[in-house]
Design a protein around this motif. Structure first.
Motif, PDB file in Angstrom:
ATOM      1  N   GLY A 142       0.765  -1.310  -0.100  1.00 20.07           N
ATOM      2  CA  GLY A 142      -0.172   0.112   0.128  1.00 20.07           C
ATOM      3  C   GLY A 142       0.867   1.205   0.019  1.00 20.07           C
ATOM      4  N   ASN A 143       0.356   2.467   0.369  1.00 19.27           N
ATOM      5  CA  ASN A 143       1.056   3.493   0.683  1.00 19.27           C
ATOM      6  C   ASN A 143       0.347   4.430   1.831  1.00 19.27           C
ATOM      7  N   LEU A 144       1.318   5.155   2.117  1.00 22.84           N
ATOM      8  CA  LEU A 144       0.934   6.051   3.142  1.00 22.84           C
ATOM      9  C   LEU A 144       1.201   7.851   2.750  1.00 22.84           C
ATOM     10  N   VAL A 145       0.586   8.802   2.899  1.00 25.64           N
ATOM     11  CA  VAL A 145       0.650  10.167   2.768  1.00 25.64           C
ATOM     12  C   VAL A 145       0.339  10.766   3.899  1.00 25.64           C
ATOM     13  N   ALA A 177       6.624   6.299   7.540  1.00 29.02           N
ATOM     14  CA  ALA A 177       7.207   7.253   6.321  1.00 29.02           C
ATOM     15  C   ALA A 177       6.204   7.174   5.429  1.00 29.02           C
ATOM     16  N   ALA A 178       6.080   8.475   4.672  1.00 30.05           N
ATOM     17  CA  ALA A 178       5.403   8.546   3.763  1.00 30.05           C
ATOM     18  C   ALA A 178       5.875   7.783   2.554  1.00 30.05           C
ATOM     19  N   THR A 220      -4.160  17.280   3.881  1.00 27.70           N
ATOM     20  CA  THR A 220      -5.073  15.880   3.864  1.00 27.70           C
ATOM     21  C   THR A 220      -4.046  14.867   3.950  1.00 27.70           C
ATOM     22  N   ILE A 221      -4.489  13.934   4.891  1.00 27.91           N
ATOM     23  CA  ILE A 221      -3.734  12.738   5.128  1.00 27.91           C
ATOM     24  C   ILE A 221      -4.372  11.513   4.752  1.00 27.91           C
ATOM     25  N   SER A 222      -3.899  10.563   4.494  1.00 29.31           N
ATOM     26  CA  SER A 222      -4.459   9.412   3.980  1.00 29.31           C
ATOM     27  C   SER A 222      -3.548   7.903   4.209  1.00 29.31           C
ATOM     28  N   GLY A 223      -4.252   6.860   4.006  1.00 26.92           N
ATOM     29  CA  GLY A 223      -3.497   5.836   4.028  1.00 26.92           C
ATOM     30  C   GLY A 223      -4.338   4.523   3.249  1.00 26.92           C
ATOM     31  N   ASP A 224      -3.423   3.846   2.499  1.00 33.91           N
ATOM     32  CA  ASP A 224      -4.134   2.833   1.577  1.00 33.91           C
ATOM     33  C   ASP A 224      -3.466   1.684   1.420  1.00 33.91           C
ATOM     34  N   LEU A 225      -3.979   0.599   2.120  1.00 30.40           N
ATOM     35  CA  LEU A 225      -3.620  -0.745   2.164  1.00 30.40           C
ATOM     36  C   LEU A 225      -4.889  -1.371   1.361  1.00 30.40           C
TER      37      LEU A 225
END
Length: 281
Positions: A142-145, A177-178, A220-225
């Motif tokens: 995934g990714n982390l912003v 970490a982003a 804006t913060i986001s997490g996408d797994l």
């Protein structure tokens, strides 16, 4: 080196009734699916949280192999979570926007939290007596912003695996970490089968989560797994899974769509009408 069978999202052979060695009380505690999400943009002020959703399932046997939730408000927040034991995967995602001129603070408590968990008990049997390594993996992608607020935004993963009677072994990770998340949690246990056909019950728990305790003004913060966390069970060729506590590990149970329900009801009504006419003849 023994050849290995890697059981990923491919369905296992049909799983029979519960193994007699697994007590039902153990299954109630050790078998279940859960997804949940919480969003609170008023930092625990007078208003209620904007979203507070929870769904869980511990019924035996399951009437479905997946639980999921999703929701959001355009330009403000979004969330989704899926726990799918049939396809052996977990998915989560979430975002929170602060359009105001004041930072959102949770003071250590998440302003957004999205979570997916799967727990099951697997009965393993051996065709040949001996000692074997059994590995369970959780592959997380995934990714982390974080938008420059690293430390206030994080994702987590955890995997535990071990015999029902005994100690579990745990592997876990925290991502702050982003950027891209590409990680594999792995637990290997050594099991001894005293005789051919003997069984050992193994329990596991896997979860992934995303949370943030602060969102600066205008960010804006986001997490996408939702790229998926896959469960991989790696067995020597002498071992196999004969059943699971949930009855659904690797066996996806389809859920009829609403239109399918409508067709089923229409079909039942038609059958009833035909039967009534025949009865009058």
């Amino acid at each position: 080196m023994k050849a290995s069978n890697v059981l990923t999202g491919i369905a296992l052979a049909a799983i029979t009734s519960l193994h007699s060695g697994v007590a039902s009380a153990v299954l109630v505690n050790n078998v279940g699916l859960e997804v949940r999400a919480l969003v609170d943009t008023d930092a625990f002020g007078a208003k209620a949280p904007l979203a507070n959703a929870i769904e869980s399932e511990i019924d035996l046997p399951y009437d479905r192999s997946v639980v999921s939730i999703s929701g959001g408000t355009t330009g403000s927040f979004s969330y989704m979570a899926v726990s799918d034991i049939g396809n052996q995967l977990l998915k989560i995602g979430g975002s929170l926007t602060n359009p105001t001129g004041t930072d959102f603070f949770g003071f250590g408590v998440p302003l957004i939290n999205v979570y997916a968990q799967a727990k099951d008990v697997l009965s393993l049997t051996s065709a040949v007596a001996g000692t074997y390594d059994v590995t369970l993996e959780l592959v997380v992608k995934g990714n982390l912003v974080t938008s420059g607020v690293s430390g206030d935004v994080s994702a987590n993963s955890l995997l535990t695996f071990g015999p029902v009677v005994g100690l579990n072994t745990t592997d876990s990770s925290r991502y702050t970490a982003a950027g891209e998340i590409n990680d594999t949690l792995s637990v290997t246990r050594q099991l001894t089968f005293a005789a051919p056909g003997s069984a050992i019950d193994m329990e596991f728990e896997a979860f992934v989560s995303f949370s943030a305790t602060r969102v600066p003004a205008g960010f804006t913060i986001s997490g996408d797994l939702s790229n998926t966390a896959f469960l991989n069970l790696i067995l020597p060729q002498e071992l196999s899974v004969i059943e699971s506590g949930s009855g659904t590990f690797g066996v996806a149970i389809p859920i009829p769509e609403p239109q399918v329900h409508a067709l089923m009801l229409a079909g039942l009504a038609l059958i009833g009408t035909v039967a009534a006419r025949r009865a009058r003849v």
